[in-house]
Design a protein around this motif. Structure first.
Motif, PDB file in Angstrom:
ATOM      1  N   VAL A   1      -1.484  -1.344  -4.482  1.00 42.04           N
ATOM      2  CA  VAL A   1      -2.518  -0.275  -4.294  1.00 42.04           C
ATOM      3  C   VAL A   1      -2.043   0.931  -4.051  1.00 42.04           C
ATOM      4  O   VAL A   1      -0.925   1.389  -3.186  1.00 42.04           O
ATOM      5  CB  VAL A   1      -3.727  -0.589  -3.219  1.00 42.04           C
ATOM      6  CG1 VAL A   1      -4.214  -1.877  -3.458  1.00 42.04           C
ATOM      7  CG2 VAL A   1      -2.954  -0.920  -1.964  1.00 42.04           C
ATOM      8  N   ALA A   2      -2.696   2.034  -4.761  1.00 44.62           N
ATOM      9  CA  ALA A   2      -2.050   3.481  -4.505  1.00 44.62           C
ATOM     10  C   ALA A   2      -3.426   4.251  -5.013  1.00 44.62           C
ATOM     11  O   ALA A   2      -4.340   4.119  -5.225  1.00 44.62           O
ATOM     12  CB  ALA A   2      -1.083   3.819  -5.899  1.00 44.62           C
TER      13      ALA A   2
ATOM     14  N   ARG B   1      -3.464  -1.296  -8.643  1.00 40.80           N
ATOM     15  CA  ARG B   1      -4.857  -0.751  -8.490  1.00 40.80           C
ATOM     16  C   ARG B   1      -4.850   0.547  -7.847  1.00 40.80           C
ATOM     17  O   ARG B   1      -4.442   0.885  -6.740  1.00 40.80           O
ATOM     18  CB  ARG B   1      -5.587  -1.580  -7.678  1.00 40.80           C
ATOM     19  CG  ARG B   1      -7.333  -1.331  -7.508  1.00 40.80           C
ATOM     20  CD  ARG B   1      -7.869  -1.368  -9.030  1.00 40.80           C
ATOM     21  NE  ARG B   1      -9.297  -1.066  -8.867  1.00 40.80           N
ATOM     22  CZ  ARG B   1     -10.410  -1.798  -8.662  1.00 40.80           C
ATOM     23  NH1 ARG B   1     -10.072  -3.161  -8.398  1.00 40.80           N
ATOM     24  NH2 ARG B   1     -11.237  -1.171  -8.523  1.00 40.80           N
ATOM     25  N   ALA B   2      -5.210   1.743  -8.715  1.00 43.27           N
ATOM     26  CA  ALA B   2      -5.135   3.032  -8.131  1.00 43.27           C
ATOM     27  C   ALA B   2      -6.585   3.455  -7.892  1.00 43.27           C
ATOM     28  O   ALA B   2      -7.602   3.438  -8.924  1.00 43.27           O
ATOM     29  CB  ALA B   2      -4.468   3.969  -9.173  1.00 43.27           C
TER      30      ALA B   2
ATOM     31  N   ALA C   1       0.804  -0.961   0.152  1.00 41.96           N
ATOM     32  CA  ALA C   1      -0.067  -0.133   0.035  1.00 41.96           C
ATOM     33  C   ALA C   1       0.804   1.130   0.059  1.00 41.96           C
ATOM     34  O   ALA C   1       1.736   1.419   0.780  1.00 41.96           O
ATOM     35  CB  ALA C   1      -1.009  -0.033   1.163  1.00 41.96           C
ATOM     36  N   LEU C   2       0.779   2.002  -0.968  1.00 41.95           N
ATOM     37  CA  LEU C   2       1.357   3.274  -1.206  1.00 41.95           C
ATOM     38  C   LEU C   2       0.919   4.669  -0.482  1.00 41.95           C
ATOM     39  O   LEU C   2       1.366   5.640  -0.611  1.00 41.95           O
ATOM     40  CB  LEU C   2       1.947   3.606  -2.537  1.00 41.95           C
ATOM     41  CG  LEU C   2       2.732   2.492  -3.241  1.00 41.95           C
ATOM     42  CD1 LEU C   2       3.061   2.779  -4.567  1.00 41.95           C
ATOM     43  CD2 LEU C   2       4.003   1.994  -2.394  1.00 41.95           C
ATOM     44  N   ASP C   3      -0.294   4.342   0.154  1.00 43.58           N
ATOM     45  CA  ASP C   3      -1.350   5.591   0.553  1.00 43.58           C
ATOM     46  C   ASP C   3      -1.741   4.954   2.032  1.00 43.58           C
ATOM     47  O   ASP C   3      -2.147   3.676   2.032  1.00 43.58           O
ATOM     48  CB  ASP C   3      -2.207   5.838  -0.391  1.00 43.58           C
ATOM     49  CG  ASP C   3      -3.070   6.845   0.186  1.00 43.58           C
ATOM     50  OD1 ASP C   3      -2.625   8.152   0.226  1.00 43.58           O
ATOM     51  OD2 ASP C   3      -4.314   6.586   0.716  1.00 43.58           O
TER      52      ASP C   3
ATOM     53  N   PRO D   1       1.434   5.020 -12.193  1.00 43.59           N
ATOM     54  CA  PRO D   1       1.220   3.592 -12.106  1.00 43.59           C
ATOM     55  C   PRO D   1       2.257   2.859 -12.966  1.00 43.59           C
ATOM     56  O   PRO D   1       2.293   1.656 -12.859  1.00 43.59           O
ATOM     57  CB  PRO D   1      -0.348   3.526 -12.367  1.00 43.59           C
ATOM     58  CG  PRO D   1      -0.885   4.733 -11.802  1.00 43.59           C
ATOM     59  CD  PRO D   1       0.102   5.792 -12.194  1.00 43.59           C
ATOM     60  N   ALA D   2       2.222   3.520 -14.269  1.00 44.51           N
ATOM     61  CA  ALA D   2       3.019   2.679 -15.362  1.00 44.51           C
ATOM     62  C   ALA D   2       4.488   2.442 -14.823  1.00 44.51           C
ATOM     63  O   ALA D   2       5.005   1.334 -15.117  1.00 44.51           O
ATOM     64  CB  ALA D   2       3.209   3.464 -16.728  1.00 44.51           C
TER      65      ALA D   2
END
Length: 284
Positions: A101-102, A120-121, A40-42, A110-111
């Motif tokens: 997930v972002a 998954r954004a 998880a980036l957020d 995301p690329a």
């Protein structure tokens, strides 16, 4: 695609990955069932995963999460994925996640991550300025990805319960967080906490413009222009300023004893932060 030219293997793989993401099944083909190794980036998404009973493999800025988000706590051993705005790509490759997930519209594109794992954004803070509604949708999306649909429904029911009873007889409020000793961020339309406060029946006195995250930055003098309000200050706050600053002591809200200090809560959070803030308002 050039007319008449067959797709390369790389293009076919990229297209299949894109289709998987659009249909909400962004997991590796060799991984049956829900993804187990999730990065998880957020923090809004990290706290939502934890509330769903899913232990993230890694979270961006994991050590700071404990100070800013507080609850739900990350499981022991959660790895640090680097900065929220720019994760450590080498560390991510070494972790071999099934899914990243972002937050849509924030941080690394995301690329850049799709060579490591499916991405998954999810949107929460957007030009639509409806973060609470989008945070609800993020719960449903993550619960579906992780096979935790029943837990997701219970989490949303908990949010409904936290918002169910209005707080009556209160003055209009200003919801603020210190950026430094001279500047505060004032939360209004488009912020999660404004949505929560309004759902609890409180009037937010800030009617000025806000950015896409739902806040405006201003000097302390701006607070004095709303003398009849109650200030809700989200900690951490600079202790020296609160106890020694003549400007702070001169604020009409401070002189009248209408300042509430709230424990840390993540202002850019999801449903768990919304529930936490709704409960903190009870004692504010």
């Amino acid at each position: 695609m050039t007319a008449g030219r067959p797709l390369s293997r790389r293009q076919l793989v990229a297209g299949a990955a894109a289709l998987a993401m659009m249909t909400g099944r962004g997991v590796r083909a060799e991984t049956p069932g829900p993804p187990e190794r999730i990065v998880a980036l957020d923090w809004a998404l990290a706290e939502t995963l934890v509330a769903l009973g899913v232990a993230p493999l890694a979270v961006a800025e994991a050590p700071l999460y404990a100070k800013r988000v507080v609850v739900p706590a990350l499981p022991p051993g959660t790895a640090d994925a680097g900065l929220r705005s720019w994760p450590n790509l080498e560390a991510l490759r070494a972790l071999r996640p099934d899914l990243v997930v972002a937050l849509a519209g924030y941080g690394i594109a995301p690329a850049r991550l799709e060579a490591i794992a499916p991405v998954r954004a999810l949107p929460i803070y957007t030009a639509a300025r409806r973060p609470l509604a989008l945070a609800r949708e993020a719960v449903t999306a993550l619960a579906g990805l992780c096979g935790r649909e029943a837990t997701g429904r219970r989490l949303l029911a908990g949010l409904d319960a936290a918002l169910a009873h209005p707080i009556l007889g209160q003055r209009p409020v200003l919801i603020v967080k210190f950026a430094d000793e001279r500047v505060v961020d004032i939360y209004g339309r488009g912020s999660l906490f404004d949505d929560v406060a309004r759902a609890r029946g409180l009037e937010n006195a800030w009617r000025g413009p806000t950015n896409i995250w739902g806040f405006a930055s201003a000097g302390l003098e701006e607070l004095a222009r709303h003398p009849e309000t109650r200030l809700l200050v989200i900690e951490p706050a600079p202790a020296r300023l609160l106890h020694q600053s003549a400007i702070w002591q001169a604020l009409p809200q401070q002189r009248a004893g209408r300042v509430g200090l709230l424990p840390p809560a993540w202002v850019f959070g999801g449903v768990p932060s919304a529930i936490r803030f709704a409960r903190l308002l009870e004692a504010a």
